[in-house]
Design a protein around this motif. Structure first.
Motif, short mmCIF file in Angstrom:
data_model
loop_
_atom_site.label_atom_id
_atom_site.label_comp_id
_atom_site.label_asym_id
_atom_site.label_seq_id
_atom_site.Cartn_x
_atom_site.Cartn_y
_atom_site.Cartn_z
N ASP A 181 -5.82 3.28 2.36
CA ASP A 181 -6.06 1.84 2.21
C ASP A 181 -7.48 1.40 2.53
O ASP A 181 -7.70 0.31 3.08
N ALA A 182 -8.45 2.24 2.20
CA ALA A 182 -9.85 1.79 2.26
C ALA A 182 -10.04 0.67 1.25
O ALA A 182 -9.42 0.67 0.18
N THR A 183 -10.89 -0.28 1.56
CA THR A 183 -11.13 -1.37 0.61
C THR A 183 -11.88 -0.85 -0.63
O THR A 183 -11.65 -1.32 -1.74
N LYS A 184 -12.74 0.16 -0.42
CA LYS A 184 -13.48 0.74 -1.53
C LYS A 184 -14.08 2.07 -1.09
O LYS A 184 -14.36 2.27 0.09
N THR A 185 -14.23 2.99 -2.05
CA THR A 185 -14.93 4.24 -1.77
C THR A 185 -16.12 4.39 -2.71
O THR A 185 -16.07 3.96 -3.87
N THR A 186 -17.18 5.00 -2.20
CA THR A 186 -18.35 5.36 -3.00
C THR A 186 -18.58 6.85 -2.81
O THR A 186 -18.75 7.32 -1.68
N SER A 187 -18.55 7.60 -3.90
CA SER A 187 -18.74 9.06 -3.86
C SER A 187 -20.08 9.40 -4.49
O SER A 187 -20.35 8.98 -5.62
N VAL A 188 -20.91 10.16 -3.76
CA VAL A 188 -22.25 10.49 -4.25
C VAL A 188 -22.46 12.00 -4.21
O VAL A 188 -22.27 12.64 -3.16
N LYS B 204 -24.24 -1.53 3.35
CA LYS B 204 -23.74 -1.03 4.63
C LYS B 204 -22.32 -0.51 4.45
O LYS B 204 -21.54 -1.06 3.67
N PHE B 205 -22.00 0.53 5.19
CA PHE B 205 -20.68 1.15 5.09
C PHE B 205 -20.03 1.24 6.47
O PHE B 205 -20.70 1.41 7.49
N ASP B 206 -18.69 1.12 6.47
CA ASP B 206 -17.93 1.20 7.72
C ASP B 206 -17.63 2.64 8.11
O ASP B 206 -17.43 2.94 9.28
N LEU B 207 -17.55 3.50 7.10
CA LEU B 207 -17.20 4.91 7.33
C LEU B 207 -18.02 5.77 6.38
O LEU B 207 -18.01 5.53 5.15
N VAL B 208 -18.77 6.72 6.92
CA VAL B 208 -19.60 7.61 6.10
C VAL B 208 -19.20 9.05 6.38
O VAL B 208 -19.13 9.48 7.54
N VAL B 209 -18.94 9.80 5.32
CA VAL B 209 -18.60 11.22 5.43
C VAL B 209 -19.84 12.05 5.08
O VAL B 209 -20.41 11.88 3.99
N LEU B 210 -20.23 12.93 5.99
CA LEU B 210 -21.37 13.82 5.78
C LEU B 210 -20.86 15.26 5.81
O LEU B 210 -20.55 15.78 6.88
N ASP B 211 -20.78 15.88 4.66
CA ASP B 211 -20.34 17.28 4.60
C ASP B 211 -21.26 18.05 3.66
O ASP B 211 -20.85 18.49 2.58
N ASP C 284 -7.10 19.08 7.77
CA ASP C 284 -6.81 18.22 8.92
C ASP C 284 -7.74 17.00 8.96
O ASP C 284 -7.35 15.92 9.40
N VAL C 285 -8.97 17.19 8.50
CA VAL C 285 -9.94 16.09 8.50
C VAL C 285 -9.55 15.04 7.46
O VAL C 285 -9.61 13.82 7.72
N ARG C 286 -9.14 15.50 6.27
CA ARG C 286 -8.70 14.55 5.24
C ARG C 286 -7.50 13.73 5.74
O ARG C 286 -7.42 12.52 5.52
N LYS C 287 -6.58 14.40 6.41
CA LYS C 287 -5.40 13.70 6.93
C LYS C 287 -5.82 12.64 7.96
O LYS C 287 -5.30 11.52 7.96
N ALA C 288 -6.75 13.01 8.83
CA ALA C 288 -7.21 12.06 9.85
C ALA C 288 -7.90 10.85 9.22
O ALA C 288 -7.68 9.70 9.65
N ILE C 289 -8.70 11.09 8.18
CA ILE C 289 -9.35 9.97 7.49
C ILE C 289 -8.31 9.04 6.90
O ILE C 289 -8.38 7.81 7.05
N ARG C 290 -7.32 9.62 6.23
CA ARG C 290 -6.27 8.79 5.63
C ARG C 290 -5.47 8.02 6.68
O ARG C 290 -5.23 6.82 6.55
N ALA D 24 -9.49 5.09 7.66
CA ALA D 24 -9.91 4.50 6.38
C ALA D 24 -9.46 3.05 6.17
O ALA D 24 -10.11 2.31 5.43
N LYS D 25 -8.38 2.64 6.80
CA LYS D 25 -7.77 1.35 6.46
C LYS D 25 -8.76 0.19 6.61
O LYS D 25 -9.38 -0.01 7.65
N GLY D 26 -8.89 -0.56 5.51
CA GLY D 26 -9.76 -1.73 5.51
C GLY D 26 -11.25 -1.43 5.53
O GLY D 26 -12.08 -2.34 5.68
#
Length: 396
Positions: free
Chosen positions: A243-250, A294-301, A210-216, A220-222
């Motif tokens: 439609d995120a402009t870019k993702t960074t996975s760490v 700087k990031f517009d959206l950060v996922v902490l899991d 459900d969280v992945r769906k909400a992000i999408r 995420a857009k822009g």
């Protein structure tokens, strides 16, 4: 009846079992020395030998075993397992008929009446996870019911019952026709690569659906998105498809890069347009701050507990600090998806960690998530509802 061992419950714990608490804890039992072979049926009794509950002995990190019935006359036999599994599957019929999702949990341990094992469904493949030798002794009863249901491609299993509750590396294939991995499953129209034969993890955590769906769909857009502790990049895929402009996975794990590339690839996303970084997340925070990223959206899991060469992280102690580190690289009005699967505290305490992390800075809670409906929870066992996700917006 002579083979059933009586476990005497200490007076302070009798109320627990009268209130249908499902876990047999070591602290509750006055005579744990009576236990011998895992899988044996036990009766919990009070100090006057009056029946309280019936269960089985199976050591795992949560306790000594699980209650199976509060009815002294109920038999723990093939019919018992059949009824529990059928009832669980009937509750999930909507998932079987969902054209956009073909991976979900069909049996969730104590939430469906038998603690100690789970069954997940991946597009025709069953995956059973066993959490103690005790429950594993009932394997034939579980397999028999899956056979009676029929119409599956194969059954795989994960044995997660060494002394620390970790994965026992063994042959994962049980029966059927061995799969060609990865298999590509669908989740809300997104694709994910799944490996049922490659260690403890399969490539995706179904409880975050459900969280992945909400992000999408909503967030995420822009946006310029940072996914920390990214594992195989499942959140990053959802963001990119939103439609995120870019993702960074760490992620610190060396395999995370190839696994994340695989998840992007099965969705037709050009992974070279995304950043996939193998690095300690805490070192990355320092790097990003130094570079003024700087990031517009950060996922902490984060995992409940993690240790690297430089850092030890425990959600129960260190989540406020994690929020502080994140705020330093989050844009004004940016969003933080704060998540934990630590079962030792509830949502109220988790929100307290988030509040301490903001340390007086203004924020707004946009949305909250717990386990999806296929992860059935026993209402008498709060620890079973372990997932807590809070989507927070930084104000200013």
């Amino acid at each position: 009846m002579t083979n059933i061992v009586e476990l005497k419950v200490k007076p302070d714990f009798i109320k627990h079992y009268k209130n249908k608490y499902p876990l047999i804890t070591k602290d509750a039992i006055a005579n744990p020395g009576a236990l011998s072979e895992e899988g044996m049926i036990v009766h919990l009794v009070d100090q006057h030998s009056r029946f309280l509950a019936k269960g089985y002995y199976g050591k795992q990190n949560k306790g000594l075993g699980w209650v199976l019935s509060f009815n002294e006359n109920e038999k723990v036999d093939t019919v018992f397992f059949k009824n529990k599994i059928l009832a669980a599957i009937n509750k999930r019929q909507s998932y079987y008929h969902d054209e956009n999702t073909n991976a979900f949990r069909i049996f969730n341990g104590e939430g469906d009446g038998i603690g100690g094992f789970t069954i997940d469904y991946f597009d025709g493949y069953y995956l059973i996870s066993w959490y103690s030798k005790g429950i594993y002794s009932f394997k034939d009863k579980v397999i028999r019911e899956l056979d009676e249901l029929g119409d599956y491609k194969a059954i795989y299993e994960k044995k997660r019952f060494d002394t620390k509750g970790q994965y026992v590396d063994d042959n994962d294939f049980v029966k059927g026709e061995q799969g060609e991995f990865p298999i590509i499953i669908k989740e809300n129209g997104m694709n994910y690569a799944v490996h049922l034969n490659d260690g403890a993890m399969v490539g995706i955590f179904l409880d975050q659906r459900d969280v992945r769906k909400a992000i999408r769909d909503k967030y995420a857009k822009g946006k310029n998105v940072l996914n920390t502790f990214s594992y195989t990049g499942a959140f990053s895929v959802a963001a990119a498809l939103g439609d995120a402009t870019k993702t960074t996975s760490v992620d610190l794990a060396g395999r995370s890069k190839s696994k994340t590339i695989e998840q992007f690839a099965v969705n037709g996303i050009d992974y070279e347009q995304q950043d996939i970084i193998v690095m300690d997340v805490f070192d990355y925070f320092k790097y990003a701050k130094r570079k003024e990223l700087k990031f517009d959206l950060v996922v902490l899991d984060p995992p409940s507990f993690a240790r690297s060469k430089k850092h030890t992280f425990s959600t129960a102690k260190d989540y406020p600090g994690l929020i502080q580190d994140t705020l330093a690289i989050t844009e004004k009005n940016g969003i933080i998806v704060a998540s934990t699967n630590n079962a030792s505290f509830g949502m109220k305490k988790f929100k307290g960690f988030i509040d301490r992390g903001f340390n007086g800075m203004k924020y707004k809670i946009l949305e909250e998530f717990s386990l999806p409906s296929d992860f059935q929870v026993n209402r008498n066992f709060n620890q079973g509802n372990y997932l807590k996700v809070v989507i927070v917006q930084k104000l200013g």
